[in-house]
Motif scaffolding. Structure first.
Motif, short mmCIF file in Angstrom:
data_model
loop_
_atom_site.label_atom_id
_atom_site.label_comp_id
_atom_site.label_asym_id
_atom_site.label_seq_id
_atom_site.Cartn_x
_atom_site.Cartn_y
_atom_site.Cartn_z
N THR B 151 -45.00 -2.31 74.18
CA THR B 151 -43.81 -1.41 74.08
C THR B 151 -43.21 -1.76 72.72
OG1 THR B 151 -42.25 -2.68 75.20
CG2 THR B 151 -43.45 -0.96 76.51
N GLY B 154 -37.98 -1.30 69.89
CA GLY B 154 -36.87 -0.34 69.25
C GLY B 154 -37.26 1.13 69.54
N LYS B 155 -36.30 1.96 69.90
CA LYS B 155 -36.64 3.13 70.37
C LYS B 155 -37.03 4.20 69.13
CE LYS B 155 -32.77 3.55 72.94
NZ LYS B 155 -31.55 4.17 73.56
N HIS B 156 -37.08 3.57 67.77
CA HIS B 156 -37.28 4.73 66.82
C HIS B 156 -38.55 4.52 66.39
CE1 HIS B 156 -36.27 0.42 65.20
NE2 HIS B 156 -37.13 0.96 64.16
N PRO B 158 -42.39 5.13 67.60
CA PRO B 158 -43.40 5.96 68.29
C PRO B 158 -44.69 4.92 68.95
CG PRO B 158 -43.32 6.79 66.35
CD PRO B 158 -42.44 5.66 66.05
N ALA B 159 -44.69 5.20 70.06
CA ALA B 159 -45.98 4.09 70.67
C ALA B 159 -47.33 4.38 69.95
CB ALA B 159 -45.98 4.38 72.03
#
Lengths: 139, 354
Positions: B151, B154-156, B158-159
């Motif tokens: 993963t 950091g949310k910013h 993208p995967a």
């Protein structure tokens, strides 16, 4: 009618052209130009020309080949003309100087008609004062 | 024909130069391969036109111009196709481009000129088969976060983006050596093994000399020793003599020291040569008369040590003659060897263990 006629003649002419062209393209499949296909495709791709048809690449190759042949022919003419004007004995000229060599001089003369201006260095000197009169040189 | 040969040689000289440029380990940003191929093609066409030879500078300029012509032609054709709202070019785009190029030369007859030319020219294919170029090297694509099963931190992020490198590539993490190595222990172990090896060497030498001594005793009837056990004779006076060099002089030194050895009650001469343990039996000559003592030494080696007179005295056990030229390590070994011998002499029962 008068208007129609030239149009029809021109359209016929165009039809002839088209048929000739299509015939020519068909014949190109067998013809192998001197400039190889891979080389032409490389430079076509470099400049953005996209075409999967091999006949078009062959067409471009043939067109380039024609250009080269024309320039070379002109240079040959220049070379032969120069050889004719050099005052030498007939014996020498027939034995040795019949050797036709493509030089920068002939090439630049031939290319000038095609809009390409090449100026070739005539000789290379060691220093700015090479070849000058010894009296004027600073010692 | 001679003409063909000459221009062929001309084009042939081009071919090795093109292979030279190919073998250079450099990215083809300079388009060397294309240029070389173009030079060959142009040379071939010049030959077909009628030239016997081509000057190098002229050939290079000419091929440069030909390449530019080719690029120009295709650019113009592409321009016309884009103008018509297409991305792929057709024959009509080529036709228009051709007319564009031919415009400065006067009125163009369309493609007819090309057609006439193609029909008139005999077909001369290219001299060599060339591969598809440019060669595209397979590039290793960095797997994305999803492919790695990680993963993104950091949310910013993208995967589907390529994964971040592992931390050990940019952070210095300490590495512990799993193997337990004690240098002191290693040295002790090494010394023990060396001692073992020396002991076995000495034993071998002793055995050899025992055999020799026995033989000599049997042969000579005028030995000084009287009625004694060969073992007894041999054992007490084992003399380690350090020989100067390895090759050849062993026998001579034995000869030299034979009288001294006899005096001490017969014994062997120990040759402490690590190199030549080939089981060769050194013959000790029968000491009927005192032969002249002659030393054979190699140049450069000094002979320092006790003189022979000392040896004549009945001393306790061992005399060692050390020669200069040995390293300290060797001296250490000799000392240990003496120690071992001393020990063995004191305990005669141990001889059976030899």
């Amino acid at each position: 009618m008068n208007q129609n006629q030239p149009q029809s003649s021109s359209s016929e002419g165009r039809a002839d052209d088209d048929s000739a062209l299509s015939d020519f393209l068909a014949s190109l499949v067998d013809y192998t130009p001197t400039i190889p296909d891979e080389l032409v495709e490389h430079y076509l791709a470099k400049s953005g020309f996209q075409c999967p048809d091999v006949r078009l690449t062959r067409l471009v190759a043939v067109a380039t080949q024609k250009f080269v042949a024309e320039v070379a022919g002109d240079a040959l003419q220049h070379c032969k003309a120069r050889q004719a004007t050099i005052p030498k004995d007939k014996r020498d000229r027939q034995q040795k100087d019949r050797r036709l060599v493509l030089t920068m001089e002939d090439l630049s003369k031939a290319l000038r008609e095609y809009g390409v201006n090449i100026r070739h260095q005539e000789y290379f000197a060691d220093s700015p004062s090479t070849g000058m009169d010894p009296a004027t040189r600073d010692e | 024909m001679a003409l063909n040969e000459k221009s062929k040689t001309n084009s042939e000289t081009l071919i090795p130069s093109s292979t030279n440029t190919i073998t250079r380990a450099r990215p083809s940003a300079t388009d060397e391969f294309g240029r070389s191929t173009a030079k060959i093609a142009v040379a071939q066409l010049c030959e077909a036109t009628g030239f016997h030879a081509v000057k190098d500078s002229a050939l290079e300029s000419f091929s440069d111009i030909v390449i530019r012509y080719l690029i120009d032609f295709s650019k113009t054709a592409k321009f016309y196709s884009n103008l018509a709202g297409r991305s792929q070019c057709t024959v009509f785009d080529l036709l228009r481009a051709w007319e564009d190029l031919q415009a400065p030369l006067g009125f163009s007859n369309g493609m007819k000129e090309i057609m006439n030319y193609a029909e008139s020219m005999p077909e001369t294919p290219f001299a060599q088969p060339i591969p598809n170029f440019p060669v595209i090297r397979e590039r290793k694509i960095i797997p994305s976060f999803i492919q790695m099963g990680e993963t993104p931190p950091g949310k910013h992020i993208p995967a589907w983006l390529p994964a971040l490198p592992d931390p050990h590539t940019y952070i210095h993490t300490p590495v512990w050596d799993e193997r337990v190595s004690d240098p002191r222990e290693d040295k002790v172990e090494q010394a023990r093994q060396r001692r073992k090896a020396e002991r076995s060497l000495l034993n071998l030498q002793k055995r050899l000399l025992l055999c020799n001594g026995n033989r000599n005793r049997n042969e000579s009837t005028e030995t000084t020793t009287t009625g004694s056990d060969p073992d007894e004779d041999v054992a007490p006076a084992v003399l380690p003599v350090k020989l100067p060099i390895v090759d050849g002089d062993r026998v001579s030194v034995l000869e030299a020291f034979a009288p001294a050895i006899e005096k001490l009650g017969g014994g062997g001469v120990l040759c402490d040569d690590d190199d030549e343990i080939d089981g060769e039996k050194t013959v000790i000559p029968a000491a009927t008369a005192r032969p002249t003592v002659h030393f054979k030494f190699k140049s450069g080696k000094k002979f320092i040590g006790e003189s022979l007179d000392d040896r004549n005295k009945k001393r306790d056990a061992l005399h060692t003659i050390f020669l200069v030229g040995r390293e300290d390590e060797r001296d250490d070994k000799k000392r240990r060897a003496e120690y071992i011998l001393r020990q063995s002499m004191e305990n005669r029962q141990e001889l059976t263990l030899l």
